[in-house]
Structure formats: C-alpha cells, structure tokens
Design an enzyme around this catalytic site. Structure first.
Site, PDB file in Angstrom:
ATOM      1  CB  SER A  83      37.589  21.229  92.641  1.00 56.76           C
ATOM      2  OG  SER A  83      37.254  22.574  92.389  1.00 56.76           O
ATOM      3  CG  ASN A  84      36.074  16.424  92.434  1.00 62.00           C
ATOM      4  OD1 ASN A  84      36.114  15.955  93.551  1.00 62.00           O
ATOM      5  ND2 ASN A  84      35.098  17.249  92.051  1.00 62.00           N
ATOM      6  CE  LYS A 202      31.330  21.921  89.239  1.00 66.07           C
ATOM      7  NZ  LYS A 202      32.648  21.339  89.554  1.00 66.07           N
ATOM      8  CB  SER A 204      30.257  23.917  93.367  1.00 66.70           C
ATOM      9  OG  SER A 204      30.620  23.384  92.112  1.00 66.70           O
ATOM     10  N   GLY A 228      26.579  21.970  90.459  1.00 68.93           N
ATOM     11  CA  GLY A 228      27.935  21.539  90.738  1.00 68.93           C
ATOM     12  C   GLY A 228      28.042  20.402  91.717  1.00 68.93           C
TER      13      GLY A 228
END
Length: 333
Positions: A83-84, A202, A204, A228
């Site tokens: 996502s980042n 993971k 989040s 996450g």
C-alpha cells in the site's frame, strides 16, 4: 479477452526484457522455488515507498539511494509494491522493474516480499509468477475487494488456495481493511493456514484480539502472523506475532528494529517506553497524513521521499508543520 488476461499481458514483454538484460539474475535469492518451503519472517520489514521524480516517473536512482541507507539497518527484509508503495498507481512494467531493482541491491540474507494481489484469481496467479521470476522471495497477496459484497469466506479461501497452489514462491495473506473495506475473515485465515505454501498473514486491521486468536489457533501449523503497523507492534509481539511490516520503518527503521530486539529479549519495560514514543508518529504517517506524510517525514531523516503520483496530493504547509510537531514532541526531531 478476459480482464485478467488483459491485465497480465503487458507483464510478459517487460519480464522478457529483464531476462535478456541479465539472464538468470531474476529469481528469488533467499528461497528455493516450489511450494512448501518455510521461511522465517521474524523481524521488521519496511514497506518501501516508491520514489518518483518531479515529473512523476519512477526514480530508480533515488530508490537505490534509499536502499543503500537501509542496508545499515538490521531489517529482516523489505516489502515492495504494498500500500505504501503506491502499487495501484504503477504500470505492470514498472512493478516488475521495481522488484528487479530492489532484488539487485538486496543482500542475499534479506527477504524480498512483493505485492502481487489483483482483483481476479487468474491475474493474481500470473503476476505472482512474474514477481517470482523478477526476484521476489515471497508474494504478498492483498484481498480482492472490488466486488466485496461477493467476497465470502468460501470465495476468498478458493481464491487464495488457487493462488498458493500455482505460486512458485510462498504466499503471505494481506488484510488491510482501511484500504479495501474488507477484513479477511478469521475462519478463512484459519482454513488457509493449513495450506503448505501459505506462510502467514500481514494483518493491518489493528484488532489485537483477532491477531491473538490467529496465533493461538494456528500453533499446529507453520503459520506466521505479521503486525501491519508500528502502532500495535509491541502488543502483537506479546501475543506471539513473528514480526512487523510497518510504514514507519521507512522513517524510523532503527528504533523499530530496537523495539523488535527488546521484545525478543523480554525487556518489556524498555520496549513499552519505546513503543509509546512511536504511536503518534505512526498515526501521523498512516491514518492522519498517509503516504504524502510518510514521504515528507522520510526527507527529514535523510531519505528521498519526493512527490506522490496524482491524484495523491502533497501536504499543505499547516499539515507539514503539524507532522513535524508530532515527531518533535516524541523526541525524534
């Protein structure tokens, strides 16, 4: 032509070009091919931000510069195209080039996790195979969410099972409800944990009770839970999580590795004191200001952040001031 096929077709010439440029180089270096291979995910993974030039092209030189800085930090590995990394904004060719660029720079003892989740099962399989050939050790597969109303536990179990069956590298499930609006159901996670090529998750979402149950209910499987976010890293470790994929590690990588170390040594008071100082900066570069905030903070600590791709907009001057104040108030600036 099926949508999944159209999505995957542009990858083929790009991958062929990479192979011609350096034959034999684009394979994961830390994990042998084939399902059933277990890797230790214990430690901290920064989900790398993708650097862009002022004209919004991927800046591979800046990426390599950041990787040189990160080499001195004891990360377990790196995550690309999460996502980042502004994954949805990258073209298929760029996704493969980012993976191959990071793989070339990454030491052999550090893992490379690459995001390969697509909306269809077919497209996810094809991209996962391409990511493995480009150098990824592990595929990080986010939940498909466009038709979230139809994404039942049964549908998701079927999707991930087919992906894991076809993948030449281990798969890590990725649940990020803040972005997808879909939390991978606990019963689906527990069913998928039994698959020999699904390594872990993971998570989040930040639901510590849920994470604790994942750890507790999968003790008989070789399944690893990754926090996450840096905001609940200590709590996750206290419940048995293996590691963390934390956006804040792009900025404060060494302190997060220190928190990991303190938890593993059972130095809980020191770990708690450090965790307290990380909570507000983590909120600032995730929920509060997102990737623009993360990239701005990176610049204060010697990394290249640069612009985001449109339509993500830069922070306003008042937002920059608030962000700096958050880091300063917690003793980081």
């Amino acid at each position: 032509m099926a949508l999944s096929t159209r999505l995957a077709l542009p990858l083929r010439p790009a991958l062929a070009a990479l192979r011609r440029a350096a034959p034999g180089q684009y394979r994961g270096l830390s994990a042998p091919p084939g399902p059933g291979h277990t890797l230790d995910l214990g430690g901290i993974f920064p989900p790398l931000a993708t650097p862009f030039s002022p004209t919004q092209e991927v800046d591979y030189a800046r990426l390599e510069g950041n990787l040189c800085r990160y080499a001195s930090i004891p990360f377990r590995g790196l995550v690309v195209l999460g996502s980042n990394g502004e994954y949805p904004y990258l073209a298929p060719r760029e996704r493969l080039e980012v993976v191959s660029c990071v793989r070339r720079a990454l030491p052999r003892d550090r893992l490379l996790l690459a995001g390969s989740g697509c909306e269809s099962t077919q497209a996810t399989i094809e991209l996962t195979v391409s990511m493995a050939e480009a150098g990824a050790d592990v595929a990080l597969v986010v939940t498909p969410c466009y038709y979230r109303g139809a994404m039942t536990s049964a549908a998701l179990v079927q999707h991930y099972t087919e992906v894991a069956d076809a993948s030449p590298i281990p798969v890590v499930l990725y649940s990020v409800p803040a972005n997808t609006g879909l939390d991978l159901p606990l019963e689906a996670v527990l069913a998928l944990a039994q698959h020999p090529n699904i390594l872990g998750i993971k998570d989040s979402g930040g639901d510590i009770t849920r994470m604790g149950l994942m750890v507790h209910k999968t003790q008989q499987e070789d399944f690893q839970v990754l926090a996450g976010s840096a905001g609940f890293l200590l709590a996750s470790y206290a419940l048995g999580a293996s590691g963390g994929v934390c956006a804040l590690a792009n900025v404060l990588g060494a302190p997060l590795c220190q928190l990991d170390h303190l938890c593993r040594e059972g130095r809980w008071q020191e770990a708690r004191d450090l965790q307290h100082r990380l909570i507000e900066p983590n909120v600032a570069v995730t929920r509060r200001f997102g990737i623009p905030g993360l990239k701005k903070a990176m610049e204060w600590f010697g990394y290249y952040g640069g612009p985001c791709r449109a339509p993500l907009a830069p922070l306003s001057p008042s937002q920059v001031e608030e962000l700096r104040g958050t880091f300063s108030a917690n003793g980081w600036l």
